[in-house]
Design an enzyme around this catalytic site. Structure first.
Site, mmCIF file in Angstrom:
data_model
loop_
_atom_site.group_PDB
_atom_site.id
_atom_site.type_symbol
_atom_site.label_atom_id
_atom_site.label_comp_id
_atom_site.label_asym_id
_atom_site.label_seq_id
_atom_site.Cartn_x
_atom_site.Cartn_y
_atom_site.Cartn_z
ATOM 1 N N TYR A 91 -42.789 36.904 35.404
ATOM 2 C CA TYR A 91 -44.082 37.019 36.081
ATOM 3 C C TYR A 91 -43.968 36.711 37.568
ATOM 4 O O TYR A 91 -44.954 36.783 38.295
ATOM 5 C CB TYR A 91 -45.100 36.070 35.436
ATOM 6 C CG TYR A 91 -44.692 34.608 35.503
ATOM 7 C CD1 TYR A 91 -45.091 33.800 36.566
ATOM 8 C CD2 TYR A 91 -43.891 34.046 34.522
ATOM 9 C CE1 TYR A 91 -44.705 32.479 36.641
ATOM 10 C CE2 TYR A 91 -43.501 32.720 34.584
ATOM 11 C CZ TYR A 91 -43.903 31.938 35.643
ATOM 12 O OH TYR A 91 -43.506 30.625 35.715
ATOM 13 N N GLU B 156 -33.451 28.993 37.961
ATOM 14 C CA GLU B 156 -34.775 28.381 37.840
ATOM 15 C C GLU B 156 -34.715 26.855 37.775
ATOM 16 O O GLU B 156 -35.648 26.224 37.294
ATOM 17 C CB GLU B 156 -35.482 28.934 36.590
ATOM 18 C CG GLU B 156 -35.549 30.446 36.508
ATOM 19 C CD GLU B 156 -36.444 31.066 37.559
ATOM 20 O OE1 GLU B 156 -37.192 30.317 38.231
ATOM 21 O OE2 GLU B 156 -36.406 32.301 37.729
#
Length: 352
Positions: free
Chosen positions: A12, A96
């Site tokens: 996203y 991440e």
């Protein structure tokens, strides 16, 4: 015949336009009960520890609002073959690492879906992680993004890539689009676009000074008061850019000029650059276009022609023709001299 087994990954944020890993297929989908917001700090990609940038995470819909509205967030789902999933997720864990954790959420294919298509892995940053910046006004978030820069490049590039991905999908994300609108107005006001640097028209020496910092801040807001970093109050006269950010702007300004060539890399090199912040080695290069000298700006693309990054090359195009696809240990014997094991050092790369 056995059915292929896939691991699904829902992106996203930057995964929507730069996944950096191999996948069997991709498709648009959404998750229910979550909203995409620019509440997460970025100290390793779009900001620094001294001046974090802002990137997106997901916040969960409060139970008391579910009867009046339903939060949905659209993104891109990648199907990764089971035998490649472990290595891919290991690389993504590194990419991440700035506060994100793996979760599994149901994905849906259209807004009328009552039944989940399946589970997908989602990286999200919770409010408990150390880099979480939290909620702020849309205007303050936009100003924050406008002034932030990190090792991977400008925060505005991250925002505009995300907004463009959503526009191309044909979905509306009001939070992202409201921030995009303000940032585009700021860019237009200060004559900044994708191809010129915030400091393009300033004459900077190699060592930033307080007068340079004052000039940069004047250029960005033309004397206006702004919010500072996380914790500052609206309207305070805190500087838009600290010394570290100014150094990054000085170092990165060439990355927003016109590239002199293109270097095409294989999937292994894409993963090394996108996921693990590695340098580009000659063994990962499968082609190039253009004629350029060493220290030239080049665009780095994957085999599908998608831009991955930009960087300053250690070797000219003539030299590259002799070492393409070769091991770094063989460079000296091939060229008769040695300029370093990498064609582009990771410190001379920004991600697109």
């Amino acid at each position: 015949m056995c059915e292929d087994i896939f691991v699904y990954l829902f992106g996203y944020g930057s995964l929507m336009w730069r996944p950096g890993f191999s996948y069997t297929k991709k498709f648009n989908a959404y998750i229910k009960g979550w909203k995409r917001v620019f509440y997460q700090g970025s100290t390793d990609h779009r900001g620094t520890p001294e001046a974090p940038g802002r990137v997106v995470t997901l916040i969960k819909q409060p139970e008391e609002t579910k009867d009046t509205e339903e939060w949905i967030t659209w993104g891109t789902v990648y199907a990764i073959s089971d035998d490649e999933a472990l290595a891919t997720l290991k690389n993504l864990d590194y990419r991440e690492k700035g506060g994100y954790e793996r979760h599994e959420l149901d994905i849906y294919l259209d807004e009328q879906s009552m039944v989940s298509y399946g589970k997908a892995i989602v990286y999200l940053a919770t409010t408990e992680n150390e880099e979480y910046l939290g909620e702020d006004t849309i205007d303050n978030i936009a100003q924050h993004i406008f002034r932030s820069i990190g090792p991977s490049g400008r925060n505005i590039d991250y925002l505009l890539k995300l907004a463009n991905s959503l526009h191309e999908m044909g979905v509306v994300d009001q939070h992202v689009f409201d921030i995009e609108k303000i940032v585009l107005e700021l860019m237009d006001r200060h004559q900044i676009n994708h191809h010129n640097s915030l400091v393009e028209n300033l004459s900077l020496s190699s060592s930033p000074t307080s007068s340079m910092l004052s000039s940069i801040n004047s250029l960005v807001v033309n004397g206006a008061t702004t919010t500072g970093t996380s914790g500052s109050s609206p309207g305070t006269n805190s500087p838009l850019l600290d010394e570290k950010a100014l150094e990054l702007l000085h170092r990165h300004k060439r990355f927003y000029m016109k590239p002199q060539g293109t270097v095409i890399i294989d999937q292994g090199a894409v993963q090394a650059i996108s996921q693990r912040a590695k340098s580009l080695l000659p063994v990962g290069i499968i082609g190039f276009t253009g004629e350029f000298e060493s220290d030239a700006l080049v665009t780095i693309q994957d085999s599908n022609g998608s831009d991955i990054s930009r960087g300053l090359t250690n070797y000219s195009s003539k030299e590259l023709a002799l070492i393409i696809g070769k091991q770094s240990k063989d460079l000296e014997s091939l060229l008769g001299y040695f300029k370093g094991e990498s064609v582009v050092d990771h410190t001379n790369l920004i991600l697109l």
